[in-house]
Design an enzyme around this catalytic site. Structure first.
Site, short mmCIF file in Angstrom:
data_model
loop_
_atom_site.label_atom_id
_atom_site.label_comp_id
_atom_site.label_asym_id
_atom_site.label_seq_id
_atom_site.Cartn_x
_atom_site.Cartn_y
_atom_site.Cartn_z
N LYS A 1 1.01 4.14 -2.86
CA LYS A 1 0.64 5.53 -2.53
C LYS A 1 1.82 6.48 -2.76
O LYS A 1 1.62 7.64 -3.14
CB LYS A 1 0.14 5.62 -1.09
CG LYS A 1 -1.19 4.89 -0.86
CD LYS A 1 -2.28 5.43 -1.76
CE LYS A 1 -3.66 4.87 -1.43
NZ LYS A 1 -4.72 5.40 -2.30
N TYR B 1 0.84 -1.21 0.00
CA TYR B 1 0.00 0.00 0.00
C TYR B 1 0.87 1.26 0.00
O TYR B 1 0.63 2.20 -0.76
CB TYR B 1 -0.89 -0.04 1.24
CG TYR B 1 -1.90 1.06 1.37
CD1 TYR B 1 -3.11 1.03 0.68
CD2 TYR B 1 -1.67 2.13 2.24
CE1 TYR B 1 -4.04 2.03 0.84
CE2 TYR B 1 -2.60 3.14 2.40
CZ TYR B 1 -3.79 3.09 1.70
OH TYR B 1 -4.72 4.09 1.86
#
Ligand code: NDP
Length: 247
Positions: free
Chosen positions: A159, A155
């Site tokens: 991001k 993640y």
């Protein structure tokens, strides 16, 4: 600040932060296309709330990681509405776990949805924006992409990748009057953070200077600024909305 006559597409607009963004853009006068991938009833609910408040919205279901589906969806929107003026790349998933135990599929799923999905949608939307020499693209990143987070290598990488995408797109598209920015939320009250459980939530809150989780509306407000005329001279930037968690 009016978005009257503007066409906005919000990926993952069916619930959580995406829903709040849809409501805000519709309240500003935009026709909002509410994207979802699996929960059509949640997307319908978002449209109902917008219509009840006097706004206009439509549902557009597609998987942001599916190149063919993305191209088809944006073609349909442009054929139907005439243009895409605003794109909010908000769709995102988590598949958390410590790196040593993380499955390759957990890496791929998160990178495909959170990073490749944003690339595919931005590429598709920018065709209409380039033609009109006007556009706004907002990528929803995360505090995890800046500070890192144990249990989120996939993640956080996705991001952080969105920031490189944002800055590079901002440079490529500036001459066409298309701005590209990012909003990096801290911990916001949604289903994604509910999954953490109350003990972890309390631990995280103790590390946030403002000591509470943010509201979806806090992120919608940041997006509203960046897509408005007030944000016209801002491009390639990240607006951090995190209660002071990362400075
Ligand atoms: P939710 O889990 O509440 O909602 C996720 C949304 O994304 C849903 O609308 C879902 O659609 C959609 N979605 C998921 N996968 C796809 C896909 N492949 N194609 C299209 N749509 C998809 O998320 P949040 O509202 O919490 O988060 C929104 C964004 O903000 C994400 O990018 C997240 O990473 C980011 N963020 C969130 C934080 C938080 O604290 N909540 C903190 C920092 C960043 P469906 O309803 O059909 O499943």
């Amino acid at each position: 600040m009016s978005l009257e006559g503007k066409i906005a597409v919000v990926t993952g607009g069916s619930r959580g932060i995406g829903r709040a963004v849809c409501l805000r853009l519709a309240a500003m006068g935009a026709l909002v296309y509410v994207n979802y991938v699996s929960r059509s009833t949640a997307a319908e609910e978002t449209v109902k709330i917008i219509e009840a408040a006097g706004g206009t919205a439509k549902i557009v279901g597609f998987d942001v990681a599916d190149s063919t589906a993305v191209q088809q969806a944006f073609k349909t929107i442009v054929d139907e509405a005439g243009s895409v003026d605003i794109l909010v790349n908000n769709a995102g998933i988590t598949r958390d776990g410590l790196m040593a135990r993380m499955k390759e599929s957990d890496w791929d799923d998160v990178l495909d949805t959170n990073l490749k999905g944003a690339f595919l949608c931005a590429k598709a939307a920018s065709r209409s924006m380039m033609k009109n020499k006007s556009g706004r693209i907002i990528n929803i990143s995360s505090v995890s992409g800046f500070a890192g987070n144990a249990g989120q290598v996939n993640y956080a990488a996705a991001k952080a990748g969105l920031i490189g995408l944002t800055k590079s797109m901002a440079r490529e598209y500036a001459s066409r009057n298309i701005t590209v920015n990012s909003v990096a939320p801290g911990y916001i009250e949604t289903e994604m953070t509910e999954l953490l459980g109350s003990e972890t939530q309390d631990q995280i809150k103790s590390e946030i200077p403002l000591a509470v989780f943010g509201r979806c509306e806090d992120i919608a407000g940041a997006v509203a600024y960046l897509v408005s005329e007030d944000g016209a001279y801002v491009t390639g930037q990240t607006l951090h909305v995190n209660g002071g968690m990362y400075m």
